[in-house]
Write an enzyme that holds these catalytic residues in place. Structure first.
Site, short mmCIF file in Angstrom:
data_model
loop_
_atom_site.label_atom_id
_atom_site.label_comp_id
_atom_site.label_asym_id
_atom_site.label_seq_id
_atom_site.Cartn_x
_atom_site.Cartn_y
_atom_site.Cartn_z
N CYS A 281 0.87 -1.17 0.00
CA CYS A 281 0.00 0.00 0.00
C CYS A 281 0.90 1.22 0.00
CB CYS A 281 -0.97 -0.02 1.19
SG CYS A 281 -0.14 0.01 2.78
N HIS B 255 -4.34 9.14 5.24
CA HIS B 255 -4.67 7.73 5.03
C HIS B 255 -6.11 7.50 5.46
CE1 HIS B 255 -4.45 3.35 5.30
NE2 HIS B 255 -3.28 3.40 4.68
#
Length: 624
Positions: free
Chosen positions: A28, A547
């Site tokens: 990620c 995030h």
């Protein structure tokens, strides 16, 4: 070209339990995400203490190695050096682009590695048989004319004499043609008609054929690999497209092998042999000019070459030297590396108070004695850096000494202590080279041991000084909220990478609206294909990571809509992306959204707001 992250990648692969323990790998925006067959095989403490790794998190069946903003480059390096293409999948599905093509040099190294790897154990075993036989002949225990010697020599020499068909089979798998076709091409190159004797081959269809300097292709390496590489291209790109399906069963291998074998005798073989001879001449010339320089260069850089997988480029030269002149110096110059690593591991084992390192050291020592240094390199010396380079220096001195004293290798043998018989000249029954090598390598062990007893220290990660901010030119700045919602401290986030502030200081926001806005003027440095995370570098130098939610990368972009693109310049308040808050919650994901300053160490202080709720554009972080 080799990536600067290749060394880190090899450390990661080694300490997650090896490539066979990796079931899948993706990444990620901040971390590598592994699914491991057995997480207990991973050396978590070693990874956490390695430069370039922020921390390690085990959660939800995933083993996550937190890297930071440069995780894509590390991911690429892990895939390339570990040949994990079949186990990788970039998160983000359709938005992600295919992997970048390897450079020609990296592709060459990958080919050599994959072709040799399947039979390295057998090759070493046969080398040990030949080496022991040479030793027995040298000391007068066994005669070269005895049946026992000849029977056992046929076993030991078979892997080397018939290298072309063996490599043909392994290369065929690499270049995606039937393995039997690769083997047939190799067998044809060592068929008696081409190995001399009563048969002299001068032309094929009237076109001259130039055999290699050795007179034949037995024990050769590069010609068959290039031949199979051509066969793979020719069969898959040309032959299969023009041959009717009804006759493909026999017509495809017939055309492929016939054309490839002919071109190998005319062009591929002579060119490959010429290149190998030029490279061999280059190293031999260096040795003739200065044995000290030759031994020092190869000895010092051998472990570094191993670290990047580049040592394979020298192995064929060594094998070519043995097949053409009956002796080699490359195998002499590098022999000290194994023993320097073994000594260093002994020193670390004795000196360290780290229980994890102590548990790793015995296996590294035992495998090092046998010549397998990967556990030592990637488990102990390389993560600490200084021990690794000390062993390089020791090996360089050993190589210089051995080459200066005229030691030669006369056959391929095993590694570590099993390499000793390689330095016995069975033709003259001279074992002096072996005894010199034993003495020098024992000194390598001793010096490696003593150097670590003196210099090794268990490292405690030091805090970086806040003064670094001045050196980097960071400026005071206020960051505004990119989302509307409730504020909570990072320490309350479920994800350790954020809650521990390992990724940087900041705050978390529980969004009440599915929109993300630019928190400052700057450039989008990262916008992951899934849309779940965005990174911005402000005009004043702050590096901000936003995030959205925890583990939302697993949604593969579902519920996220990107408005801006990576590389876009944005103004404070610009809409960056949208997300479906209700969908994310319904899928069971926590929507806590960290807003962190990833270059926290560049600032004297990072001061979060004490407000309980924020609107889009509210001041949330002050950077000093």
């Amino acid at each position: 070209m080799a990536s600067k992250y290749d060394g880190l990648a090899r450390i990661i692969i080694q300490n997650v339990g090896g490539k066979d323990n990796i079931q899948s790998i993706t990444h990620c925006v901040t971390r590598l995400r592994f699914k491991l067959a057995d997480e207990s095989k991973a050396n978590t403490d070693i990874l956490k203490g390695t430069d370039g790794i922020v921390t390690v998190i085990q959660s939800g069946g995933q083993y996550m190695v937190v890297i930071g903003n440069h995780v894509p480059q590390v991911f690429d390096a892990v895939i390339n050096v570990g040949h994990l293409e079949s186990k990788s999948a970039l998160a983000g599905g359709g938005d992600s682009e295919g992997g970048e093509k390897q450079s020609p040099f990296n592709a060459f190294i990958s080919i050599i590695t994959s072709v040799f790897t399947p039979f390295l154990g057998v090759l070493c075993a046969c080398g040990i048989v030949k080496g022991v036989l040479a030793l027995l002949v040298a000391v007068g225990t066994l005669s070269e004319k005895s049946g026992t010697y000849n029977f056992l020599y046929s076993l030991g020499d078979s892997a080397f004499y018939f290298l072309p068909p063996i490599l043909g089979m392994t290369a065929a798998k690499k270049f995606k043609i039937p393995e039997m076709e690769g083997m047939i091409l190799g067998l044809a190159l060592v068929y008696p008609y081409l190995t001399g004797g009563d048969y002299v081959i001068t032309n094929l269809f009237g076109i001259p054929v130039t055999m290699p300097p050795s007179g034949n292709y037995t024990s050769s390496v590069i010609p068959i690999i290039l031949a199979v590489a051509f066969a793979g291209w020719f069969e898959n790109k040309v032959v299969k497209k023009i041959v009717p399906d009804v006759i493909k069963l026999f017509a495809v291998p017939l055309i492929t092998t016939f054309v490839t074998f002919s071109l190998t005798l005319w062009i591929i073989g002579p060119v490959a042999s010429g290149i190998a001879n030029i490279l061999a001449l280059f190293f031999n010339t260096i040795n003739a000019i200065s044995p000290v320089l030759m031994g020092a260069v190869v000895g010092f850089f051998w472990q570094i070459l191993v670290m990047f997988g580049l040592h394979w480029s020298l192995v064929p030269i060594a094998m070519s030297n043995l097949s053409t002149s009956g002796q080699d110096i490359i195998l002499v110059a590098m022999v000290g590396t194994t023993f320097a690593q073994t000594g260093a591991c002994l020193g670390i084992w004795a000196k360290t108070k780290d229980k994890k390192i102590k548990s790793l050291a015995p296996a590294a020592v035992i495998s090092g004695i046998a010549g397998v240094t990967e556990p030592a390199i990637y488990g102990l010396t390389l993560p600490k850096k200084a021990p690794f380079f000390r062993t390089c220096a020791i090996a360089g001195v050993a190589g210089a000494v051995l080459c200066t004293m005229g030691v030669k290798a006369f056959q391929m043998a095993g590694m570590g202590i099993f390499a000793y018989p390689a330095y016995v000249n069975s033709a003259t029954q001279d074992a002096s080279g072996m005894f010199v090598t034993i003495a020098v390598t024992l000194v390598c062990v001793a010096v490696g041991l003593v150097s670590e007893l003196i210099f090794y220290k268990d490292e405690v990660p030091a805090k970086k000084e806040n003064a670094k901010a001045a050196a980097n030119g960071s400026k005071e700045e206020t960051i505004v909220s990119p989302v509307k919602g409730e504020v909570k401290p990072l320490s309350e986030i479920a994800d350790e990478a954020f809650s521990s502030e390992a990724m940087g200081k900041g705050i978390a926001i529980v969004p009440t609206e599915g929109k993300v806005y630019a928190p400052a003027d700057g450039t989008i440095t990262t916008l992951f294909p899934t849309g779940h995370a965005v990174g911005i570098r402000t005009e004043k130098g702050a590096e901000i990571l936003i995030h959205i939610g925890m583990d939302t990368v697993k949604l593969n972009g579902e519920g996220f809509k990107k408005i801006k693109a990576q590389g876009d310049k944005v103004k404070k308040g610009d809409l960056l992306l949208e997300f479906d808050l209700d969908l994310i919650k319904s899928k069971g994901y926590v929507i806590d959204t960290p807003v962190i300053i990833t270059n926290t160490d560049d600032y004297a202080d990072v001061i979060p707001t004490d407000a309980l709720t924020v609107e889009k554009g509210s001041d949330i972080i002050t950077l000093l």
